[in-house]
Scaffold this motif. Structure first.
Motif, PDB file in Angstrom:
ATOM      1  N   GLU A 149       0.818  -1.211   0.000  1.00  0.00           N
ATOM      2  CA  GLU A 149       0.000   0.000   0.000  1.00  0.00           C
ATOM      3  C   GLU A 149       0.856   1.268   0.000  1.00  0.00           C
ATOM      4  O   GLU A 149       0.375   2.352  -0.318  1.00  0.00           O
ATOM      5  N   ARG A 150       2.137   1.139   0.356  1.00  0.00           N
ATOM      6  CA  ARG A 150       3.056   2.281   0.351  1.00  0.00           C
ATOM      7  C   ARG A 150       3.552   2.626  -1.066  1.00  0.00           C
ATOM      8  O   ARG A 150       4.100   3.708  -1.269  1.00  0.00           O
ATOM      9  N   ARG A 151       3.389   1.721  -2.017  1.00  0.00           N
ATOM     10  CA  ARG A 151       3.981   1.926  -3.334  1.00  0.00           C
ATOM     11  C   ARG A 151       3.524   3.236  -3.985  1.00  0.00           C
ATOM     12  O   ARG A 151       4.313   3.959  -4.593  1.00  0.00           O
ATOM     13  N   GLU A 152       2.240   3.533  -3.865  1.00  0.00           N
ATOM     14  CA  GLU A 152       1.717   4.748  -4.506  1.00  0.00           C
ATOM     15  C   GLU A 152       2.426   5.996  -3.971  1.00  0.00           C
ATOM     16  O   GLU A 152       2.782   6.896  -4.735  1.00  0.00           O
ATOM     17  N   TYR A 153       2.649   6.033  -2.649  1.00  0.00           N
ATOM     18  CA  TYR A 153       3.347   7.180  -2.048  1.00  0.00           C
ATOM     19  C   TYR A 153       4.774   7.279  -2.575  1.00  0.00           C
ATOM     20  O   TYR A 153       5.207   8.348  -3.046  1.00  0.00           O
ATOM     21  N   TYR A 154       5.523   6.182  -2.515  1.00  0.00           N
ATOM     22  CA  TYR A 154       6.919   6.227  -2.940  1.00  0.00           C
ATOM     23  C   TYR A 154       7.043   6.507  -4.440  1.00  0.00           C
ATOM     24  O   TYR A 154       7.931   7.248  -4.873  1.00  0.00           O
ATOM     25  N   SER A 163       4.981   8.263  -6.204  1.00  0.00           N
ATOM     26  CA  SER A 163       4.628   9.661  -6.441  1.00  0.00           C
ATOM     27  C   SER A 163       5.812  10.582  -6.176  1.00  0.00           C
ATOM     28  O   SER A 163       5.963  11.618  -6.843  1.00  0.00           O
ATOM     29  N   ILE A 164       6.659  10.206  -5.216  1.00  0.00           N
ATOM     30  CA  ILE A 164       7.835  11.032  -4.917  1.00  0.00           C
ATOM     31  C   ILE A 164       8.804  11.029  -6.088  1.00  0.00           C
ATOM     32  O   ILE A 164       9.230  12.077  -6.575  1.00  0.00           O
ATOM     33  N   SER A 194       7.762  12.928  -9.156  1.00  0.00           N
ATOM     34  CA  SER A 194       7.707  14.388  -9.052  1.00  0.00           C
ATOM     35  C   SER A 194       8.964  15.054  -9.590  1.00  0.00           C
ATOM     36  O   SER A 194       9.001  16.276  -9.750  1.00  0.00           O
ATOM     37  N   SER A 215       9.651  17.733   3.609  1.00  0.00           N
ATOM     38  CA  SER A 215       9.514  17.075   2.307  1.00  0.00           C
ATOM     39  C   SER A 215      10.624  17.523   1.375  1.00  0.00           C
ATOM     40  O   SER A 215      11.286  18.552   1.604  1.00  0.00           O
ATOM     41  N   ALA A 242       7.577   5.901   7.337  1.00  0.00           N
ATOM     42  CA  ALA A 242       8.094   6.206   6.002  1.00  0.00           C
ATOM     43  C   ALA A 242       8.923   7.482   6.096  1.00  0.00           C
ATOM     44  O   ALA A 242       8.523   8.441   6.755  1.00  0.00           O
ATOM     45  N   PRO A 266      10.274  10.740   4.463  1.00  0.00           N
ATOM     46  CA  PRO A 266      10.069  11.604   3.293  1.00  0.00           C
ATOM     47  C   PRO A 266      11.365  11.969   2.580  1.00  0.00           C
ATOM     48  O   PRO A 266      11.342  12.381   1.417  1.00  0.00           O
TER      49      PRO A 266
END
Length: 472
Positions: A96-101, A103-104, A107, A218, A441, A443
């Motif tokens: 479930e963390r994949r989307e967050y990582y 997205s970083i 960017s 961030s 996690a 940032p």
């Protein structure tokens, strides 16, 4: 595929640079999404370790890669241990963390994800002409077939002579540039176009960041404060000092940008344990002097790599290491010093190497000031038995101790290991082990998934932080 005895660092790195240049041109032409420019990882089966060309993933967690149903069924029931049945629900939560990582990394203009969702670090570095071994400034590293350790030196009997020769050709000693007589300038170290460099010695007031009065949370905030475009690949290295900052300020809460003032400076002693690749870019840790105004920071580095470097410096008396570690003065000279501009708070930073011992303890660290915090980056606390006495001593002495880990699973394994040891110890001793305070996690992880051919769970340099000891 080129024969192994034909490969060399020049050919290996040169081939990747050629691919990166072709990719840049294809991006300009709008043709970069074709399979010709796909630099995905060669998948391997988690069970039999054979290459997989038609990937089968666990239908429940979507994390583990198999070559077929037979290996998937075997892993579910019998292993390799631990059996997949016991970990599937955990893997699903980690995924479930994949989307967050993702997205970083997406960017950043250079943060290209391949068709399998991985990030090719070599291609990213080659875009900027900073891919290579020794002689690549702060980017110098063990390249090619030797990414982390000298396998052939530890187990020479397991490798043919041609392989040992190849590994030797790719050899790079962490901290090799510290055997020179002076530190590189910002431009020499970063080897990037000037607009992309996070200067320490500012060429103009326009390049200088503002006095920091609040926490940075961030990469976007750091890039804005540092007046850098996101097109700069600086995050690929700055993850290391920014993770130290994150551990000190957010996780351990031993200090903050607002903790000191012009009339009340804050001395801060950090013992950095198990350092290896950090030795290749020590000057960038001066970022801490900009992030923490009105501080006087001492970093003392412990580990086998610093000890190896100090030993090598004995034959190079004019080197930076020799002049600092072999001083006859009662107090060892710093290997690196930096003073931030007055406008940024005027903090000072000094870095020392401990070459007398490969492991940390209060006894081996006694020549230096007592630590306000112990820090280990990508530590692997659950993987190496050498960490056990360090953790014990940190708990007994209530020294704040924070680490980063590549993966959430390895962080949780560390917490579980400590809990089990605590239960076995019993009595008062149990207080040393009964909890790990927090896994989060990070940032300030290095953007981009590490190449993990048998699974797709988030795995990043400095990916997660763990609080091992926190003072009340």
């Amino acid at each position: 595929m080129m024969a192994i005895d034909k490969l060399s660092p020049e050919i290996f790195f040169g081939g990747i640079v050629k691919c990166a240049k072709a990719l840049i041109e294809a991006e300009k032409n709008g043709t970069a999404d074709t399979s010709e420019y796909d630099y995905s990882v060669q998948a391997t089966c988690f069970v039999c370790r054979q290459p997989v060309f038609k990937v089968l993933r666990c239908s429940a967690c979507k994390a583990i890669i198999y070559c077929g149903k037979e290996c998937a069924a075997k892993h579910w029931k019998t292993g390799p241990p631990p059996v997949h049945k016991s970990l599937c629900s955990y893997n699903k939560r980690h995924m479930e963390r994949r989307e967050y990582y993702d997205s970083i990394v997406k960017s950043f203009p250079w943060g290209r994800l391949e068709s399998d969702g991985t990030f090719n670090l070599d291609i990213a570095r080659a875009r900027f002409g900073v891919l290579g071994g020794t002689g690549t400034g702060y980017w110098s590293h063990r390249g090619g077939t030797v990414s982390h350790s000298h396998q052939t030196e530890n187990h020479p009997e397991a490798y043919p002579s041609a392989v040992r020769e190849l590994f030797s050709a790719f050899h790079h000693m962490d901290g090799a540039d510290l055997l020179k007589s002076k530190h590189p300038t910002d431009i020499e170290g970063w080897k990037l176009e000037e607009a992309f460099i996070p200067y320490l010695n500012f060429p103009s007031a326009e390049k200088r960041p503002a006095l920091l009065t609040s926490k940075l949370e961030s990469w976007d905030a750091w890039y804005e404060w540092r007046k850098l475009p996101k097109a700069s690949p600086a995050a690929l290295l700055m993850s290391f000092p920014l993770t130290v900052y994150r551990l000190l300020v957010h996780c351990l809460e031993v200090t903050s940008p607002a903790h000191a003032s012009p009339t009340k400076r804050r001395p801060l002693s950090i013992h950095l344990l198990g350092a290896e690749v950090e030795l290749n870019y020590l000057p960038i840790f001066a970022e801490l002097a900009l992030l923490l105004p009105y501080h006087d920071i001492n970093i003392i580095i412990f580990g086998s790599a610093p000890a190896t470097l100090v030993a090598a410096a004995k034959s190079k008396p004019s080197s930076l290491v020799a002049k600092s570690s072999l001083s006859k003065k009662p107090t060892k000279l710093p290997l690196f010093e930096y003073t931030a501009p007055t406008e940024c708070g005027g903090s000072t930073l000094a870095i020392h190497l401990c070459g007398d011992s490969t492991v940390w303890s209060q006894k081996t660290s006694s020549p230096f000031s007592a630590p306000d915090a112990l820090i280990a980056l990508n530590g692997g606390l659950g993987s190496y038995p050498e960490w056990l006495p360090v953790i014990q001593e940190a708990h007994r002495s209530e020294i704040p101790f924070g680490v980063s880990e590549y993966a959430e699973q390895s962080a949780e394994h560390t917490a579980s290991m400590l809990s089990m040891r605590g239960a076995a110890a019993g009595g008062k001793q149990r207080m040393l082990w009964e909890y790990v305070l927090g896994i989060e996690a990070n940032p300030f992880h290095r953007p981009g998934q590490r190449n993990m051919p048998a699974h797709r769970m988030p795995n990043h340099v400095n990916g997660f932080t763990i609080v091992v000891v926190k003072k009340d």
